[in-house]
Design a protein around this motif. Structure first.
Motif, mmCIF file in Angstrom:
data_model
loop_
_atom_site.group_PDB
_atom_site.id
_atom_site.type_symbol
_atom_site.label_atom_id
_atom_site.label_comp_id
_atom_site.label_asym_id
_atom_site.label_seq_id
_atom_site.Cartn_x
_atom_site.Cartn_y
_atom_site.Cartn_z
ATOM 1 N N HIS A 126 0.852 -1.192 0.000
ATOM 2 C CA HIS A 126 0.000 0.000 0.000
ATOM 3 C C HIS A 126 0.886 1.240 0.000
ATOM 4 C CE1 HIS A 126 -3.798 -2.158 0.759
ATOM 5 N NE2 HIS A 126 -3.023 -3.004 1.427
ATOM 6 N N PRO A 127 1.463 1.605 -1.159
ATOM 7 C CA PRO A 127 2.338 2.780 -1.213
ATOM 8 C C PRO A 127 1.566 4.058 -0.877
ATOM 9 C CG PRO A 127 2.554 1.416 -3.195
ATOM 10 C CD PRO A 127 1.346 0.940 -2.466
ATOM 11 N N ALA A 128 2.251 4.990 -0.270
ATOM 12 C CA ALA A 128 1.623 6.288 0.045
ATOM 13 C C ALA A 128 1.152 6.955 -1.240
ATOM 14 C CB ALA A 128 2.622 7.178 0.767
ATOM 15 N N GLY A 129 -0.076 7.470 -1.213
ATOM 16 C CA GLY A 129 -0.622 8.174 -2.364
ATOM 17 C C GLY A 129 -1.104 7.301 -3.494
ATOM 18 N N HIS A 168 10.190 2.186 2.206
ATOM 19 C CA HIS A 168 9.203 3.030 1.527
ATOM 20 C C HIS A 168 7.961 2.272 1.057
ATOM 21 C CE1 HIS A 168 11.746 1.539 -1.799
ATOM 22 N NE2 HIS A 168 10.687 1.677 -2.556
ATOM 23 N N GLU A 171 3.864 0.319 5.953
ATOM 24 C CA GLU A 171 2.988 1.259 6.647
ATOM 25 C C GLU A 171 3.360 1.328 8.129
ATOM 26 O OE1 GLU A 171 -1.380 0.967 4.992
ATOM 27 O OE2 GLU A 171 -0.605 -1.061 5.285
ATOM 28 N N ASP A 175 -1.563 3.026 10.702
ATOM 29 C CA ASP A 175 -2.135 3.133 9.360
ATOM 30 C C ASP A 175 -2.617 1.779 8.859
ATOM 31 O OD1 ASP A 175 -1.716 5.838 9.268
ATOM 32 O OD2 ASP A 175 0.100 5.733 8.036
#
Length: 451
Positions: A126-129, A168, A171, A175
């Protein structure tokens, strides 16, 4: 109402009931009759399907998958699991909702063409953005028309803290738990005929902290949903658990509250006798993924021993980046072959292989009362396989023809009585569009990774 007749029927019920010439009657999404001979007369509007030359079985149940990996097939071809993951994590960091929608639709469409009516998916990147990945998946599954069990995965143990994934792509615990709770609230349907059910699924011992594993189990049980994770897949994982936690993977899972009849584990390849006994004693299920285990050189699961001890065992395709064929029907034969390579020619029968892919999978998902066998009252999820072509000519036993013969084309695939595949073609979605979207997702993801 739909009547299927003039076909062989393998019900996969507890008694192993089969009919050389039988029928099924389906109405309002459920099976209302199954038996030998013709169905008889009905005084309502009826669609009659002539199943001459075909075998009717329950729709297949896929208990482990990573649909997003459709965009990264054919990479890291000679790596073991850890090398394969470290090669692909940086590519998966570019995932977004559009890519996930395309890969989910492509993967589920392909599964449908191989006889699958219910599929899980374990999405843990679940990458940010990246956008609303769970919503993208659920919408794509609705488009294809399969029953869908998305497992909201998570990782919080990045490389800087001793885990395998780069920092990177992980999470925070907060979150991950918030995203999981949100997925349950928005998409989980506990109804008996549910098309979508959500499970809680932290990824693995080498990418998830003990704290997240423990809190995720509490969340799942408070919400009344099932738990899923990878466990005991490779010798490297065994070494990791012994080094980091001083115990085997199954002992570690038990310490964290991750054994029970509401849990199913992906792979379960490297299990000693004590581990098999603990799975059996707790009712913990196993998703057996023979082709993926072979592709990554992970080993061969002790399926015969698991079955003999009463462990629920289902089949999983696993992600198409470690099992590029991506078909569940073919896993019936692969499961039989893998068992016999380990235990000899009597280690698994064709009918046991079919049971792994149907009622065994339904047990893992907690849906054996609704799915996995052709019995009155169960959901009308049916695969009608055509076995009268050249590839199956002369194999008189239809179950052996299905399992041991070449991939059988589908005459009909029904989910809740709704046609998803007819005459080996998807009816709910345009296959050519799935191809275009899948290629676009693949190219876009690789472009991002090269930047």
């Amino acid at each position: 109402m739909i009547i299927i007749e003039n076909c062989a029927v393998a019900t996969v019920d507890a008694a192993g009931t089969e009919y050389a010439d039988g029928h099924l009657v389906l109405d309002e999404g459920r099976i209302v009759a199954v038996g030998p001979g013709h169905a008889g007369r009905y005084h309502r509007s009826v669609r009659r399907v002539d199943g001459t030359g075909c075998l009717a079985t329950p729709g297949l149940v896929n208990t482990h998958h990573h649909l997003y990996q459709w965009a990264t097939r054919g990479l890291a071809q000679q790596e073991n699991l850890f090398g394969w993951l470290t090669t692909l994590y940086p590519v998966w960091a570019g995932l977004d909702a559009e890519t996930v929608a395309a890969t989910t639709a492509a993967g589920l469409g392909w599964l449908a063409l191989s006889g699958c009516t219910t599929s899980t998916d374990h999405h843990y990147v679940h990458p940010a953005g990246a956008g609303d990945l769970m919503a993208a998946q659920v919408a794509a599954a609705g488009e294809v028309g399969l029953r869908f069990h998305p497992c909201r995965g998570s990782m919080d143990l990045g490389a800087s803290r001793g885990g395998l994934p780069p920092d990177h792509v992980v999470e925070t615990i907060d979150d991950a738990l918030a995203g999981t709770a949100d997925a349950i609230d928005r998409f989980h349907d506990p109804a008996a005929d549910a098309m979508v059910r959500v499970a809680v699924a932290p990824c693995s011992p080498f990418s998830v902290s003990p704290e997240l594993m423990t809190e995720a189990a509490k969340l799942a049980r408070s919400a009344g949903v099932r738990l899923h994770t990878h466990l005991a897949e490779t010798v490297e994982e065994e070494h990791y658990c012994r080094t980091e936690h001083g115990c085997t993977p199954v002992e570690y899972a038990e310490q964290l509250g991750w054994l029970g009849d509401d849990v199913w584990l992906a792979h379960g390849v490297h299990l000693d006798d004590a581990a098999v006994d603990r799975l059996a004693g707790t009712g913990t299920g196993v998703a057996h993924c023979p082709s993926s285990n072979a592709r990554l050189g992970a080993g061969t699961a002790r399926v015969r021993d698991l079955l003999d001890r009463g462990v629920p065992v289902g089949l999983g395709v696993d992600g198409p980046a470690s099992q590029e064929a991506g078909q569940l029907g073919a896993e019936l034969r692969q499961a039989l072959y893998a068992a016999r390579l380990r235990g000899g020619p009597a280690a698994l029968t064709a009918r046991e292989a079919l049971a792994l892919g149907t009622v065994g999978g339904a047990r893992c998902l907690g849906r054996a009362a609704e799915l996995g066998s052709l019995e009155v009252g169960k959901l009308a999820d049916v695969a009608l396989w055509r076995l009268d072509g050249l590839g199956h000519a002369g194999i008189d036993d239809p179950v052996a023809a299905l399992v041991l013969g070449p991939p059988a084309p589908l005459e009909l695939l029904l989910v809740g009585g709704r046609p998803v595949v007819e005459r080996a073609e998807l009816r709910t979605v345009d296959e050519r569009d799935l191809v275009r979207r899948g290629r676009r997702a693949h190219r876009a993801l690789l472009r991002k990774a090269r930047r």
